[in-house]
Design an enzyme around this catalytic site. Structure first.
Site, PDB file in Angstrom:
ATOM      1  N   LYS A 147      45.518  44.368  35.452  1.00  0.00           N
ATOM      2  CA  LYS A 147      46.558  44.870  34.555  1.00  0.00           C
ATOM      3  C   LYS A 147      47.468  45.862  35.263  1.00  0.00           C
ATOM      4  CE  LYS A 147      43.822  44.052  30.433  1.00  0.00           C
ATOM      5  NZ  LYS A 147      42.851  44.677  29.528  1.00  0.00           N
ATOM      6  N   LYS A 179      41.517  25.511  31.462  1.00  0.00           N
ATOM      7  CA  LYS A 179      41.097  25.481  30.060  1.00  0.00           C
ATOM      8  C   LYS A 179      42.221  25.988  29.155  1.00  0.00           C
ATOM      9  CE  LYS A 179      38.871  29.894  30.682  1.00  0.00           C
ATOM     10  NZ  LYS A 179      37.873  30.812  30.222  1.00  0.00           N
ATOM     11  N   LYS A 199      45.570  31.547  25.901  1.00  0.00           N
ATOM     12  CA  LYS A 199      46.473  32.139  24.921  1.00  0.00           C
ATOM     13  C   LYS A 199      47.923  32.084  25.371  1.00  0.00           C
ATOM     14  CE  LYS A 199      43.810  35.347  22.132  1.00  0.00           C
ATOM     15  NZ  LYS A 199      43.405  36.720  21.892  1.00  0.00           N
TER      16      LYS A 199
END
Ligand code: TRP
Length: 341
Positions: free
Chosen positions: A122, A204, A207
């Protein structure tokens, strides 16, 4: 030394997990996490929390927060989380979280925090907002868990390091102030972790990445069908009992999740004897996906429209969660010697 956590007259194991109120839930969230929560609620004392404070570490603009919190609650309840069985609540409603977070911060070392994988990631993504809250994200998460003295934490692989850190704080706390907290551990049902493949044959469902390859619980029927029909295929196997390429294996994987066994074996056979028509298979998969997703979507929409209901859920959830948090904090303050009268 006595185990205070075993003396509270509660023999049920305590389950706790947090859900960040960002993005729309997708099929991967459902099969990877929510379905597990739903099963756990019958057997254990469960606390499921919307991690709105955690989202402040990366999303200081709170304009969309209310809508996001409502949506994540509605979608989870639509999937089967039951406010009658579990405490379903918002992190910011439990004031004791801030207190325990403060105490745990004194047991968390800067050097360790800086090595956390999620922190480094982050910080790299938003170099202008490397705030202390971001650094101490795992401490806040440990506070969420320890407030309920939970031991089973149903989370994905990406959260393992945070749980490891929570265990470190437990051990430091217990060593210094007395045996108050049990060690939390990741919880998975014994069956292997289910991976929900994306529709484009790479990775996969996720979001944020490639929305066309991910099926969201909020997608309407037409969108679901369109996404499934777009999934990558080829002209079919050229010899019997061939090995399936990844992207075809993925379609079968998705079919396993939502279609009946007979349907799956029908297409398995057709693949093995080279009569398979992928157009037909995708149409069937699209229809079964719609049958699976659309009732969830409709329930979520109904719940979202009922603000009074959502409010009642949050109030009742906060009451259950603060009761447990308060009990823990009374013990913690005494153990730490913060009782002066
Ligand atoms: N960090 C978790 C995530 O990103 C969310 C979370 C917050 C959580 N508090 C928690 C998970 C406590 C488990 C337990 O998904």
């Amino acid at each position: 030394m006595t185990n205070t956590h075993e003396l509270n007259g509660n023999s049920k194991k305590i389950v706790m997990s947090g859900i960040r109120p960002t993005g729309f839930l997708h099929l991967g969230n459902y099969f990877g996490a929510i379905r597990n929560y739903v099963r756990l609620q019958d057997e254990f004392e469960c606390y499921f929390m919307v991690a709105d404070l955690h989202s402040l570490t990366t999303h200081p603009d709170t304009k969309g927060l209310r809508a996001n919190v409502h949506r994540v609650l509605a979608e989870n309840i639509a999937c089967g989380l039951d406010p009658e069985k579990s405490a379903i609540y918002c992190q910011s409603h439990i004031y004791q979280t801030g207190e325990l977070y403060l105490y745990l911060n004194m047991l968390a070392y800067k050097g360790e925090l800086e090595k956390t994988v999620t922190f480094k990631e982050k910080a790299r993504m938003s170099p202008d907002n490397v705030n202390a809250g971001l650094l101490t994200y795992p401490v806040l998460q440990a506070a969420d868990i320890l407030l309920h003295r939970a031991t089973y934490i149903p989370v994905g692989k990406d959260q393992e390091q945070h749980l490891e850190m929570a265990r470190t704080y437990v051990n430091r706390f217990n060593h210094r102030y007395g045996n108050i907290f049990p060690e939390p551990q990741a919880f998975n049902f014994s069956e292997q972790l289910i991976k929900v493949p994306s529709l484009d044959g790479t990775g996969k469902m996720s979001k944020s990445e490639n929305q066309m390859a991910t099926l969201y619980l909020a997608d309407d029927d037409e969108t679901i069908m369109k996404k499934v029909m777009k999934a990558k295929t080829d002209s079919g196997p050229s010899e019997g009992n061939a090995q399936k390429p990844d992207y075809i294996q993925n379609l079968f994987g998705l079919m396993h999740l939502v279609s009946g066994e007979q349907t799956v074996s029908h297409f398995e056979t057709a693949f093995d004897n080279c009569t398979i028509r992928y157009g037909d298979m995708k149409k069937q998969l699209g229809e079964d996906m719609i049958k699976f997703i659309s009732p969830i979507r409709q329930r979520a929409t109904d719940i979202l429209l009922d603000e009074k209901y959502l409010q009642n859920v949050m109030v009742a959830g906060a009451a259950k969660a603060s009761k447990s948090a308060q009990q823990t904090m009374e013990i913690v303050r005494i153990a730490m010697g913060l009782n002066y009268f």
